[in-house]
Scaffold this motif. Structure first.
Motif, PDB file in Angstrom:
ATOM      1  N   THR A   1       0.855  -1.258   0.197  1.00 38.32           N
ATOM      2  CA  THR A   1       0.004  -0.098   0.060  1.00 38.32           C
ATOM      3  C   THR A   1       0.676   1.307  -0.020  1.00 38.32           C
ATOM      4  O   THR A   1       1.577   1.709   1.025  1.00 38.32           O
ATOM      5  N   MET A   2       1.186   1.712  -1.080  1.00 41.09           N
ATOM      6  CA  MET A   2       1.943   2.919  -1.262  1.00 41.09           C
ATOM      7  C   MET A   2       1.160   3.687  -2.421  1.00 41.09           C
ATOM      8  O   MET A   2       0.340   3.318  -3.170  1.00 41.09           O
ATOM      9  N   LEU A   3       1.536   4.978  -1.988  1.00 40.54           N
ATOM     10  CA  LEU A   3       1.065   6.088  -2.969  1.00 40.54           C
ATOM     11  C   LEU A   3       2.061   6.909  -3.335  1.00 40.54           C
ATOM     12  O   LEU A   3       3.017   7.249  -2.371  1.00 40.54           O
ATOM     13  N   GLY A   4       2.240   7.308  -4.699  1.00 40.44           N
ATOM     14  CA  GLY A   4       3.153   8.215  -5.141  1.00 40.44           C
ATOM     15  C   GLY A   4       2.959   9.297  -5.949  1.00 40.44           C
ATOM     16  O   GLY A   4       2.014   9.062  -6.572  1.00 40.44           O
ATOM     17  N   PHE A   5       3.546  10.389  -5.772  1.00 39.99           N
ATOM     18  CA  PHE A   5       2.836  11.783  -6.424  1.00 39.99           C
ATOM     19  C   PHE A   5       4.272  12.297  -7.105  1.00 39.99           C
ATOM     20  O   PHE A   5       5.119  12.706  -6.135  1.00 39.99           O
ATOM     21  N   ILE A   6       4.340  12.667  -8.148  1.00 40.17           N
ATOM     22  CA  ILE A   6       5.502  13.255  -8.832  1.00 40.17           C
ATOM     23  C   ILE A   6       4.889  14.710  -9.479  1.00 40.17           C
ATOM     24  O   ILE A   6       4.195  14.582 -10.361  1.00 40.17           O
ATOM     25  N   THR A   7       5.678  15.567  -9.431  1.00 38.93           N
ATOM     26  CA  THR A   7       5.368  16.831 -10.061  1.00 38.93           C
ATOM     27  C   THR A   7       6.599  17.405 -10.991  1.00 38.93           C
ATOM     28  O   THR A   7       7.863  17.064 -10.232  1.00 38.93           O
ATOM     29  N   THR A   8       6.510  17.856 -12.101  1.00 41.00           N
ATOM     30  CA  THR A   8       7.488  18.358 -12.822  1.00 41.00           C
ATOM     31  C   THR A   8       7.049  19.743 -13.461  1.00 41.00           C
ATOM     32  O   THR A   8       5.756  19.568 -13.846  1.00 41.00           O
ATOM     33  N   ASP A   9       7.902  20.876 -13.840  1.00 40.37           N
ATOM     34  CA  ASP A   9       7.561  21.964 -14.573  1.00 40.37           C
ATOM     35  C   ASP A   9       7.776  21.781 -15.954  1.00 40.37           C
ATOM     36  O   ASP A   9       7.856  22.699 -17.058  1.00 40.37           O
ATOM     37  N   ALA A  10       8.292  20.390 -16.448  1.00 39.28           N
ATOM     38  CA  ALA A  10       8.886  20.204 -17.764  1.00 39.28           C
ATOM     39  C   ALA A  10       7.774  20.281 -18.812  1.00 39.28           C
ATOM     40  O   ALA A  10       6.693  19.968 -18.318  1.00 39.28           O
ATOM     41  N   VAL A  11       8.158  20.631 -20.050  1.00 38.76           N
ATOM     42  CA  VAL A  11       7.100  20.632 -21.224  1.00 38.76           C
ATOM     43  C   VAL A  11       7.211  19.089 -21.638  1.00 38.76           C
ATOM     44  O   VAL A  11       8.141  18.855 -22.272  1.00 38.76           O
ATOM     45  N   ILE A  12       6.233  18.394 -21.684  1.00 32.49           N
ATOM     46  CA  ILE A  12       6.216  16.832 -22.054  1.00 32.49           C
ATOM     47  C   ILE A  12       4.834  16.403 -22.146  1.00 32.49           C
ATOM     48  O   ILE A  12       3.809  16.905 -21.605  1.00 32.49           O
ATOM     49  N   HIS A  13       4.372  15.976 -23.352  1.00 31.94           N
ATOM     50  CA  HIS A  13       3.250  15.392 -23.835  1.00 31.94           C
ATOM     51  C   HIS A  13       2.596  14.173 -22.828  1.00 31.94           C
ATOM     52  O   HIS A  13       3.539  13.440 -22.382  1.00 31.94           O
ATOM     53  N   ALA A  14       1.473  14.098 -22.375  1.00 29.46           N
ATOM     54  CA  ALA A  14       0.983  13.048 -21.754  1.00 29.46           C
ATOM     55  C   ALA A  14       1.410  11.816 -22.042  1.00 29.46           C
ATOM     56  O   ALA A  14       1.579  10.860 -21.302  1.00 29.46           O
ATOM     57  N   HIS A  15       1.380  11.403 -23.296  1.00 26.11           N
ATOM     58  CA  HIS A  15       1.812  10.073 -23.840  1.00 26.11           C
ATOM     59  C   HIS A  15       3.448   9.830 -23.490  1.00 26.11           C
ATOM     60  O   HIS A  15       3.596   8.632 -22.994  1.00 26.11           O
ATOM     61  N   HIS A  16       4.099  10.781 -23.699  1.00 28.96           N
ATOM     62  CA  HIS A  16       5.415  10.567 -23.415  1.00 28.96           C
ATOM     63  C   HIS A  16       5.908  10.441 -21.941  1.00 28.96           C
ATOM     64  O   HIS A  16       6.617   9.562 -21.338  1.00 28.96           O
ATOM     65  N   LEU A  17       5.132  11.089 -20.841  1.00 34.11           N
ATOM     66  CA  LEU A  17       5.094  11.236 -19.513  1.00 34.11           C
ATOM     67  C   LEU A  17       4.527   9.659 -19.166  1.00 34.11           C
ATOM     68  O   LEU A  17       4.929   8.987 -18.213  1.00 34.11           O
ATOM     69  N   GLN A  18       3.347   9.285 -19.742  1.00 33.20           N
ATOM     70  CA  GLN A  18       2.980   7.820 -19.442  1.00 33.20           C
ATOM     71  C   GLN A  18       3.898   7.063 -19.425  1.00 33.20           C
ATOM     72  O   GLN A  18       4.346   5.891 -18.805  1.00 33.20           O
ATOM     73  N   SER A  19       4.588   6.773 -20.956  1.00 35.75           N
ATOM     74  CA  SER A  19       5.759   5.859 -21.216  1.00 35.75           C
ATOM     75  C   SER A  19       6.932   6.006 -20.197  1.00 35.75           C
ATOM     76  O   SER A  19       7.318   5.004 -19.787  1.00 35.75           O
ATOM     77  N   LEU A  20       7.250   7.131 -19.846  1.00 36.59           N
ATOM     78  CA  LEU A  20       8.379   7.260 -19.100  1.00 36.59           C
ATOM     79  C   LEU A  20       8.097   6.726 -17.605  1.00 36.59           C
ATOM     80  O   LEU A  20       8.900   6.121 -16.963  1.00 36.59           O
TER      81      LEU A  20
END
Length: 410
Positions: free
Chosen positions: A197-216
Motif C-alpha cells: 500500500t503505497m501512494l506516490g506523486f511526482i510533479t515537474t515543470d517540464a514541457v512533455i506530452h502526456a503520452h511520453h510522460l506515461q511511457s516514462l
C-alpha cells in the motif's frame, strides 16, 4: 541507460518539496478521518498539467483508482489531486465509487476546473466508507490554504503507519531552462510488487506530452516501485500519479530530444529514491536490504531472482538476526527462476564471498554478522549466465511488524 554516468546532469536537492516545480501548490490538514494526525491533502497546479498514472494489479482495485483512471483518460490532463489517509475506500461498491466522484466534483467546483481534471486517492483501512461529511466540510479549507510552502503538510497528510515523510527532488538544465522534478510518497506495510500500500506523486515543470510522460512513468516504475517489497502483500490502493505543468518553457521532451536520457535519469532517480525510502521504512524494519543480481541472460530473470530473494521471509528474518544463512538466499534465487545454472552462482554478503560455483566457501562468521547489522545490507548474487542485472529493495522482518499488524484497526 547508465544512470550513474548521467548523474552530473541533475542535482539532488536536500530540501525537497512536491511544490518546488513551477505551478504547484499543496497542503494537508486534519479533517477528522483519523484521531489526531493530518489526513486530507491536496496538490493543485495553476494550469492543466500533462498527467500519467500507474495502478495496482490487485483485482480488488479501490474506488479512487477507478475514478482517477476514468478522469485521466478523458484528455490526459490534471489540475488537482485530493488524497485522504485513514480509510482506503476499497471494497465499498457503488457507494465508494460515488463518494470518490463526489470528492472530485466538489473539488472541481471549488477550483472552477473540469471534473475530469481532478484525481482522487485514498489509503488506510479496507472495507470502510469514507466519512464524507468530514471530508466535504474540510475540502474548502484545505483547497483555500494550499500554497508553495505546503509540501511538508501534504507529505504528512498521506501517511498511515509510516514513521517519516518521503520526499525527493532534483533539478537540471534542459534547453537553457531550469527543470525541477519532485516526488512524495507514502508506504510502510502491505508493500509488494507490482505496485505496492503505497501512494506516490511526482510533479515537474517540464514541457512533455502526456503520452511520453506515461511511457516514462511505466519504464521508471518497472525498475523502481515494482522492485520493492516489505511483506509480500499487494494492496488494493497503490498508485503513482505524475503531473507536468510545462511552465519551465523547455522544448517539448520526447525520446528523440537530445536531453531525453538526462531527463529520464532524473525522473528515474526520484522514483528510485522514493521506492528505497518506502522499503527502508517498512513496518517495524531496522535495516534496508538491497539485493543486486548480475550475470543474468535476461532482465526478466535478474528482476525475478532479486525480488524473490528480497521478498523471502527467511532471508528477511536472517538479516534481522544478523545470521549469515546463505542457504536461504540460494533457495529464494532458485524458486525465483528455475532456469538458473546452480553450478555457476556466486553470492557475497557485503564484500565477503560466501558461495562460489553454487558451493559454500569458508568465511569469518563474525565479520559477516557485523555486515548484516549495518543500516543497509547489500547482497550480491552473480549468476554468471549473461550481462543483465537488476536491484531490488526490501527490509528485515521483525517482531514489531507482527505487533503493528496484529492491531492495525484498533
Amino acid at each position: 541507460m547508465n544512470q550513474t554516468a548521467l548523474a552530473p546532469f541533475y542535482q539532488v536537492n536536500e530540501q525537497a518539496s512536491i511544490t518546488a516545480p513551477k505551478g504547484f501548490i499543496a497542503t494537508g490538514l486534519h479533517a477528522g478521518i483519523r484521531k489526531r494526525k493530518r489526513d486530507l491533502g491536496v496538490i493543485i497546479c495553476s494550469v492543466p498539467a500533462s498527467a500519467a498514472a500507474v495502478y495496482t494489479t490487485n483485482a480488488f482495485q479501490a474506488a479512487p483508482l477507478q475514478v482517477t483512471q476514468e478522469n485521466i483518460g478523458v484528455d490526459g490532463k490534471l489540475q488537482a489531486i485530493v488524497v485522504n489517509s485513514g480509510v482506503a475506500n476499497s471494497c465499498t461498491g457503488e457507494r465508494g465509487i460515488q463518494d470518490a466522484r463526489d470528492i472530485a466534483k466538489q473539488t472541481a467546483q471549488l477550483l472552477d476546473i473540469p471534473i475530469h481534471q481532478v484525481a482522487v486517492a485514498s489509503t488506510g483501512v479496507i472495507g470502510q466508507f469514507l466519512p464524507m461529511e468530514k471530508i466535504q466540510t474540510s475540502l474548502m479549507k484545505v483547497l483555500s490554504i494550499a500554497d508553495e510552502t505546503g509540501g511538508n503538510e501534504f507529505a504528512e497528510a498521506i501517511l498511515t503507519t509510516d514513521t517519516l515523510t518521503k520526499q525527493v527532488q532534483v533539478t537540471m538544465q534542459i534547453d537553457g531552462k531550469k527543470l525541477t522534478i519532485a516526488g512524495v510518497a507514502k508506504g510502510s506495510g502491505m508493500i509488494h510488487p507490482n505496485m505496492a500500500t503505497m501512494l506516490g506523486f511526482i510533479t515537474t515543470d517540464a514541457v512533455i506530452h502526456a503520452h511520453h510522460l506515461q511511457s516514462l512513468l511505466w519504464t521508471a516504475t518497472d525498475s523502481t516501485f515494482n522492485m520493492i517489497t516489505v511483506d509480500g502483500d499487494c494492496s488494493t490502493n497503490d498508485s503513482v500519479i505524475a503531473m507536468a505543468s510545462g511552465l519551465a518553457g523547455n522544448n517539448s521532451l520526447h525520446p528523440h530530444h537530445p536531453d531525453w536520457m538526462a531527463f529520464q535519469a532524473g525522473f528515474t532517480y526520484v522514483c528510485q529514491e522514493l521506492a528505497k525510502k518506502i522499503a527502508n521504512d517498512g513496518e517495524g524494519a531496522t535495516r534496508l536490504i538491497e539485493v543486486h543480481v548480475a550475470g543474468a541472460p535476461t532482465i526478466e530473470m535478474a528482476r525475478k531472482v532479486s525480488k524473490a530473494i528480497v521478498g523471502s521471509n527467511l532471508v528477511k528474518s536472517a538479516v534481522f538476526g544478523a545470521d549469515a544463512n546463505w542457504g536461504r538466499i540460494l533457495c529464494a534465487a532458485g524458486y525465483g527462476d528455475p532456469l538458473i545454472r546452480t553450478e555457476k552462482v556466486k553470492v557475497k554478503l557485503g564484500s565477503i564471498l560466501v558461495v562460489d560455483k553454487g558451493l559454500p566457501v569458508f568465511f569469518d562468521e563474525s565479520k559477516v554478522s557485523e555486515i548484516l547489522k549495518q543500516e543497509t545490507v547489500n547482497i550480491f548474487v552473480d549468476l554468471q549466465q549473461g550481462k543483465q542485472k537488476a536491484t531490488a529493495w526490501g527490509c528485515d522482518l521483525t517482531y514489531e511488524y507482527v505487533k503493528i499488524n496484529a492491531s492495525y484497526r484498533t
